[in-house]
Design an enzyme around this catalytic site. Structure first.
Site, mmCIF file in Angstrom:
data_model
loop_
_atom_site.group_PDB
_atom_site.id
_atom_site.type_symbol
_atom_site.label_atom_id
_atom_site.label_comp_id
_atom_site.label_asym_id
_atom_site.label_seq_id
_atom_site.Cartn_x
_atom_site.Cartn_y
_atom_site.Cartn_z
ATOM 1 C CB SER A 89 -64.392 76.588 -49.605
ATOM 2 O OG SER A 89 -65.149 76.081 -48.524
ATOM 3 C CE LYS B 210 -67.659 78.921 -48.495
ATOM 4 N NZ LYS B 210 -67.977 77.480 -48.456
#
Length: 203
Positions: free
Chosen positions: A120, A157
């Protein structure tokens, strides 16, 4: 090396710390005073036991004649693997191993390594299987890459706070942002990403 008794470990730690802080070993009287022995002779007996076990050398004819023989290897940075639900990230059972990496190579300094799972964040060079160096802090700002825990899931993230909500953005167009409503969900910042070690190229 033979295992030390609890009292022998106390004496060894005192000698080591005294050398680290003052540059010289303690006297027998100082050991006796700090550890509550009745006399310097009691300290001498423990030192002799440490010498027999090969962790110190007693230099005769000197009140501070103690030389450490056991140089402790620094453990290095803990590598965090799979994290169990409800447990602190740095719980002992989560630590796979330790790696001899200087924490000061990173700014701010790293406190632990986290094995990256997934792609990701690939567009900024954080790949599946990499070791992410993390500075443990909860003081993070919009735009920084963080390690976060949402309920019982740990993720890496880019952080953005908007009102009572947290947006966690991937660096891969195939992944949608994760939206966390602080009024309804449990959210914890575990640390700030400060560097990447490409797994396999340096081990």
């Amino acid at each position: 090396m033979k295992a030390l008794t609890a009292r022998q470990q106390q004496v060894y730690d005192l000698v080591r710390d005294h050398i680290s802080q003052t540059g010289m070993p303690p006297t027998r009287a100082e050991i006796a005073s700090q550890l509550g022995f009745r006399s310097p002779n009691a300290a001498e007996e423990h030192l002799k036991a440490l010498a027999r076990k090969g962790v110190i050398e007693i230099v005769s004819g000197a009140s501070r004649g103690i030389r450490l023989l056991l140089e402790e290897e620094p453990e290095g940075l803990p590598l965090i693997g799979r994290v169990a639900a409800g447990e602190p990230l740095l719980a002992q059972e989560h630590i796979e191993s330790h790696y001899q990496v200087d924490p000061m190579l990173f700014k701010p300094s790293a406190d632990f390594l986290l094995r990256v799972n997934g792609m990701s964040m690939k567009d900024i060079g954080i790949m599946d299987g990499d070791l992410l160096a993390v500075h443990k802090t909860q003081d993070v700002h919009n735009g920084q890459v963080i390690v976060a825990r949402i309920e019982d899931e740990v993720t890496v993230k880019r952080f953005k706070k908007v009102g009572s909500k947290i947006e966690l953005h991937a660096e891969n167009p195939e992944f949608s942002p994760i939206i966390v409503d602080l009024r309804e969900q449990s959210f914890t910042v575990e640390g700030l990403a400060v560097g990447v070690i490409r797994n396999g190229e340096w081990l």
